[in-house]
Motif scaffolding. Structure first.
Motif, PDB file in Angstrom:
ATOM      1  N   LYS A 290      81.774  48.962 -49.460  1.00  0.00           N
ATOM      2  CA  LYS A 290      81.341  49.677 -50.657  1.00  0.00           C
ATOM      3  C   LYS A 290      81.460  48.795 -51.889  1.00  0.00           C
TER       4      LYS A 290
ATOM      5  N   GLU B  62      91.701  65.376 -59.393  1.00  0.00           N
ATOM      6  CA  GLU B  62      90.349  65.061 -58.935  1.00  0.00           C
ATOM      7  C   GLU B  62      89.953  65.937 -57.746  1.00  0.00           C
TER       8      GLU B  62
ATOM      9  N   ASP C  95      76.886  56.437 -54.465  1.00  0.00           N
ATOM     10  CA  ASP C  95      75.613  57.157 -54.436  1.00  0.00           C
ATOM     11  C   ASP C  95      74.943  57.143 -55.807  1.00  0.00           C
TER      12      ASP C  95
ATOM     13  N   ARG D 299      79.180  64.644 -59.009  1.00  0.00           N
ATOM     14  CA  ARG D 299      80.183  63.585 -58.933  1.00  0.00           C
ATOM     15  C   ARG D 299      79.549  62.209 -58.820  1.00  0.00           C
ATOM     16  N   GLN D 300      78.356  62.067 -59.396  1.00  0.00           N
ATOM     17  CA  GLN D 300      77.727  60.752 -59.446  1.00  0.00           C
ATOM     18  C   GLN D 300      78.342  59.914 -60.558  1.00  0.00           C
TER      19      GLN D 300
ATOM     20  N   GLN E 142      83.725  56.117 -64.380  1.00  0.00           N
ATOM     21  CA  GLN E 142      83.439  55.591 -63.059  1.00  0.00           C
ATOM     22  C   GLN E 142      82.215  56.277 -62.476  1.00  0.00           C
TER      23      GLN E 142
ATOM     24  N   TYR F 209      81.778  60.272 -63.547  1.00  0.00           N
ATOM     25  CA  TYR F 209      82.896  61.094 -64.001  1.00  0.00           C
ATOM     26  C   TYR F 209      83.851  60.232 -64.814  1.00  0.00           C
TER      27      TYR F 209
ATOM     28  N   THR G 270      82.668  51.380 -59.587  1.00  0.00           N
ATOM     29  CA  THR G 270      83.086  52.415 -58.657  1.00  0.00           C
ATOM     30  C   THR G 270      84.610  52.500 -58.606  1.00  0.00           C
ATOM     31  N   GLU G 271      85.086  53.571 -58.008  1.00  0.00           N
ATOM     32  CA  GLU G 271      86.532  53.767 -57.870  1.00  0.00           C
ATOM     33  C   GLU G 271      87.162  52.649 -57.053  1.00  0.00           C
ATOM     34  N   GLU G 272      86.469  52.209 -56.000  1.00  0.00           N
ATOM     35  CA  GLU G 272      87.015  51.163 -55.150  1.00  0.00           C
ATOM     36  C   GLU G 272      87.216  49.857 -55.911  1.00  0.00           C
TER      37      GLU G 272
ATOM     38  N   SER H 227      80.007  56.912 -58.583  1.00  0.00           N
ATOM     39  CA  SER H 227      80.096  56.842 -57.131  1.00  0.00           C
ATOM     40  C   SER H 227      79.071  55.830 -56.618  1.00  0.00           C
TER      41      SER H 227
END
Length: 315
Positions: free
Chosen positions: A193, A307, A95, A77-78, A91, A80, A213-215, A93
């Motif tokens: 983040k 998800e 990380d 999930r780095q 997107q 996706y 990122t998602e955020e 993550s």
């Protein structure tokens, strides 16, 4: 007296081969394992009662190119893919961003995140009950003399959703906007983040350009959907043509074409509730309740569930 040495044959089991990502965007050339891998990476949307819908080929090609360029692992999930309202995006993550920076060999870490309430005084720990006004992160590069600092304002990135009142199925909008679930529960973490993602992309534009990122993406799209009935909750008996009738046809019968749906809208003048005709072609293809931008798309609530199902299947 001679000693006999007994020898034993040791069988070394070969290490299982890892599943490699496809090298082409043509699905006809993928192995079943590769199809499953891309499915887990979010490139296939499973809609209730319909065949799985794969991502468009340009999205698949771009996703594979990003994976090769960054070396990020979709199973971890780095990185996706995600579909929102008929539009696909890629997107990563936080990380994943950190890993790409580390592999550059120029990443020298970062200074502790700081928050502020007024833009003047910055603190290393946020203990106030109200959200911070902003967060900042400084990323260090070995070949730079000064750190690269990025500041993220809370008001610029917080996800605001419609507030609802009342119990299902009579919930209605209050006319106010409230922060989404995660932004309400841990505002300092979410904005930190974002600040870190901005700083990492600022420090490593060649490696991280175009990756968000998602955020960061939630700010434009919204994270929380309109409330729905809990799964398994009993619903009142409704006449044909209502939501339950459209979603749950009788066993053994083909579902009829969905009639025009009526959504309750409150008249601002006297509080009366009037039915408003809605286009039945823009209902969520998974739950059949929420409205979406395009026919065949799924709502944000179903996206979150998909998800979580994908993430749960990888654990």
């Amino acid at each position: 007296m001679s000693a006999e040495v007994a020898s034993a044959t040791v069988t070394i089991q070969p290490r299982p081969q890892s599943i490699e990502l496809p090298t082409t965007g043509d699905p006809s050339q993928w192995t079943p394992d590769q199809k499953a891998l891309l499915d887990a990476a979010g490139l296939v949307i499973h809609k209730k009662g319909k065949d799985p819908v794969p991502a468009p080929r340009p999205t698949v090609v771009a996703f594979l190119a990003h994976c090769r360029r960054t070396g990020l692992d979709p199973i971890a999930r780095q990185i996706y893919a995600i579909e929102r309202g008929g539009k696909w995006g890629i997107q990563v993550s936080i990380d994943g961003l950190r890993l790409v920076a580390e592999r550059s060999r120029q990443y020298a870490g970062q200074k502790p995140v700081q928050w502020t309430a007024d833009g003047k005084t910055w603190v290393d720990v946020w203990v106030a009950n109200e959200p911070p006004a902003a967060a900042r992160v400084a990323v260090l590069r070995r070949d730079f003399a000064e750190p690269l600092v990025a500041v993220a304002r809370f008001s610029s990135y917080v996800v605001l959703n419609d507030e609802y009142e009342g119990d299902y199925p009579n919930r209605r909008k209050t006319g106010r906007k409230v922060p989404g679930d995660m932004w309400a529960r841990m505002p300092e973490v979410m904005i930190a983040k974002v600040a870190e993602a901005l700083a990492l992309r600022k420090a490593f534009p060649q490696e991280l350009s175009g990756l968000y990122t998602e955020e960061e993406m939630d700010q434009a799209l919204g994270a929380d959907p309109a409330p729905r009935a809990p799964r398994g909750a009993a619903e009142p008996t409704l006449a044909p043509g209502t939501r339950s009738a459209q979603r749950d046809p009788l066993p053994g019968k083909e579902p009829e074409e969905a009639p025009v749906e009526a959504e309750l809208v409150e008249d601002a003048a006297d509080g009366r509730v009037e039915p408003l005709a809605m286009d039945p072609g823009v209902m969520c293809a998974r739950c059949g309740i929420a409205h979406v931008d395009e026919p065949g798309a799924i709502c944000e609530a179903c996206e979150i569930e998909v998800e979580r199902e994908i993430a749960g299947g990888q654990s």
